[in-house]
Design a protein around this motif. Structure first.
Motif, PDB file in Angstrom:
ATOM      1  N   TRP A 140       0.827  -1.212   0.000  1.00 21.69           N
ATOM      2  CA  TRP A 140       0.000   0.000   0.000  1.00 21.69           C
ATOM      3  C   TRP A 140       0.862   1.263   0.000  1.00 21.69           C
ATOM      4  N   LEU A 141       2.131   1.147   0.414  1.00 25.27           N
ATOM      5  CA  LEU A 141       3.037   2.301   0.317  1.00 25.27           C
ATOM      6  C   LEU A 141       3.267   2.699  -1.139  1.00 25.27           C
ATOM      7  N   TYR A 142       3.197   1.739  -2.031  1.00 25.85           N
ATOM      8  CA  TYR A 142       3.355   2.015  -3.457  1.00 25.85           C
ATOM      9  C   TYR A 142       2.189   2.872  -3.961  1.00 25.85           C
ATOM     10  N   VAL A 143       1.001   2.657  -3.401  1.00 21.62           N
ATOM     11  CA  VAL A 143      -0.162   3.489  -3.751  1.00 21.62           C
ATOM     12  C   VAL A 143       0.111   4.928  -3.342  1.00 21.62           C
ATOM     13  N   LEU A 144       0.576   5.122  -2.110  1.00 24.61           N
ATOM     14  CA  LEU A 144       0.867   6.477  -1.629  1.00 24.61           C
ATOM     15  C   LEU A 144       1.983   7.126  -2.449  1.00 24.61           C
ATOM     16  N   ASP A 166       2.175  11.299   4.379  1.00 20.71           N
ATOM     17  CA  ASP A 166       1.757   9.930   4.706  1.00 20.71           C
ATOM     18  C   ASP A 166       2.779   8.914   4.202  1.00 20.71           C
ATOM     19  N   TYR A 167       3.218   9.105   2.976  1.00 19.35           N
ATOM     20  CA  TYR A 167       4.170   8.179   2.354  1.00 19.35           C
ATOM     21  C   TYR A 167       5.480   8.153   3.129  1.00 19.35           C
ATOM     22  N   SER A 172       9.164   5.527   6.769  1.00 16.07           N
ATOM     23  CA  SER A 172      10.027   5.571   7.944  1.00 16.07           C
ATOM     24  C   SER A 172       9.680   4.456   8.934  1.00 16.07           C
ATOM     25  N   ILE A 173       8.392   4.186   9.106  1.00 20.29           N
ATOM     26  CA  ILE A 173       7.980   3.090   9.988  1.00 20.29           C
ATOM     27  C   ILE A 173       8.456   1.754   9.429  1.00 20.29           C
ATOM     28  N   GLN A 175      11.021   1.296   7.560  1.00 16.72           N
ATOM     29  CA  GLN A 175      12.475   1.302   7.766  1.00 16.72           C
ATOM     30  C   GLN A 175      12.804   0.889   9.200  1.00 16.72           C
ATOM     31  N   GLN A 176      12.095   1.421  10.161  1.00 13.51           N
ATOM     32  CA  GLN A 176      12.334   1.095  11.564  1.00 13.51           C
ATOM     33  C   GLN A 176      12.061  -0.387  11.851  1.00 13.51           C
ATOM     34  N   ASN A 177      11.106  -0.962  11.147  1.00 15.06           N
ATOM     35  CA  ASN A 177      10.791  -2.377  11.352  1.00 15.06           C
ATOM     36  C   ASN A 177      11.920  -3.308  10.940  1.00 15.06           C
ATOM     37  N   PHE A 178      12.849  -2.822  10.119  1.00 10.70           N
ATOM     38  CA  PHE A 178      13.958  -3.654   9.665  1.00 10.70           C
ATOM     39  C   PHE A 178      15.311  -3.111  10.091  1.00 10.70           C
ATOM     40  N   LEU A 179      15.341  -2.270  11.114  1.00  8.60           N
ATOM     41  CA  LEU A 179      16.612  -1.702  11.583  1.00  8.60           C
ATOM     42  C   LEU A 179      17.584  -2.798  11.975  1.00  8.60           C
ATOM     43  N   ARG A 180      18.856  -2.526  11.712  1.00  6.10           N
ATOM     44  CA  ARG A 180      19.911  -3.466  12.104  1.00  6.10           C
ATOM     45  C   ARG A 180      20.043  -3.484  13.609  1.00  6.10           C
ATOM     46  N   GLY A 181      20.265  -4.664  14.141  1.00  3.86           N
ATOM     47  CA  GLY A 181      20.343  -4.836  15.583  1.00  3.86           C
ATOM     48  C   GLY A 181      21.635  -4.536  16.186  1.00  3.86           C
TER      49      GLY A 181
END
Length: 181
Positions: A140-144, A166-167, A172-173, A175-181
């Motif tokens: 859905w980010l592709y729609v935005l 919104d996009y 950014s969210i 991106q945060q979901n896949f942040l390096r540990g």
């Protein structure tokens, strides 16, 4: 979602007269931006024979996207993107030939390469049933992203800014979901 679904959703949000070809070009921009921002880890294993120092890697692997390379208990660092001293093992990747070179020559075993996924196959307007390789929860980010590009091309600054906020926030969210540990 497939490309047709994405285009249809964007057309509902921003009615327009742009061609499907133009929208697919913009979706390619959105796709490349998504993978530049959202770093989704991927793992490749390469069999190392202990004789050669050069091996074939996946075509979607870019040296800038490599997180780590391990062969047995040995770490290899990127000669291009990391600070290497004489005591460190290192690697280089030729992205034209999809080959990785290890220095010094590695022992036999498996090279485990952790890298960030990228969108490699461009979308084409003749295949609107194709879906982005991004995880489905982010389609859905592709729609935005497409709505932003359509609104900007129509010089509708207010609408473009609303969709862009919104996009970017949702990108950014992701991106945060896949942040390096």
């Amino acid at each position: 979602m497939n490309l047709q679904n994405i285009i249809d959703e964007a057309d509902i949000r921003v009615p327009n007269a742009f061609s499907v070809d133009q929208k697919v070009d913009w979706l390619n921009e959105v796709n490349y931006e998504f993978f530049d921002v959202v770093k989704i880890p991927k793992v490749a294993t390469v069999a190392v024979d202990g004789v050669a120092s050069q091996f074939t890697v996946p075509t979607d692997l870019r040296e800038k996207n490599v997180r780590k390379v391990v062969i047995g208990s040995n770490y290899y660092r990127s000669m291009v993107f990391e600070d290497i001293t004489a005591a460190f093992n290192y690697f280089t990747i030729n992205e034209t030939t999809n080959k990785i070179d290890f220095f010094p020559k590695p022992p036999a075993g498996n090279a485990v390469i952790v890298y960030d996924q990228m969108g490699t196959a461009p979308f084409v307007s003749t295949t609107l049933t194709a879906s982005p390789v991004a995880p489905t929860e982010y389609h859905w980010l592709y729609v935005l992203g497409l709505a932003v590009r359509i609104a900007k091309s129509m010089n509708d600054v207010a609408l473009a800014n609303n969709y862009e906020n919104d996009y970017k926030n949702n990108l950014s969210i992701a991106q945060q979901n896949f942040l390096r540990g």
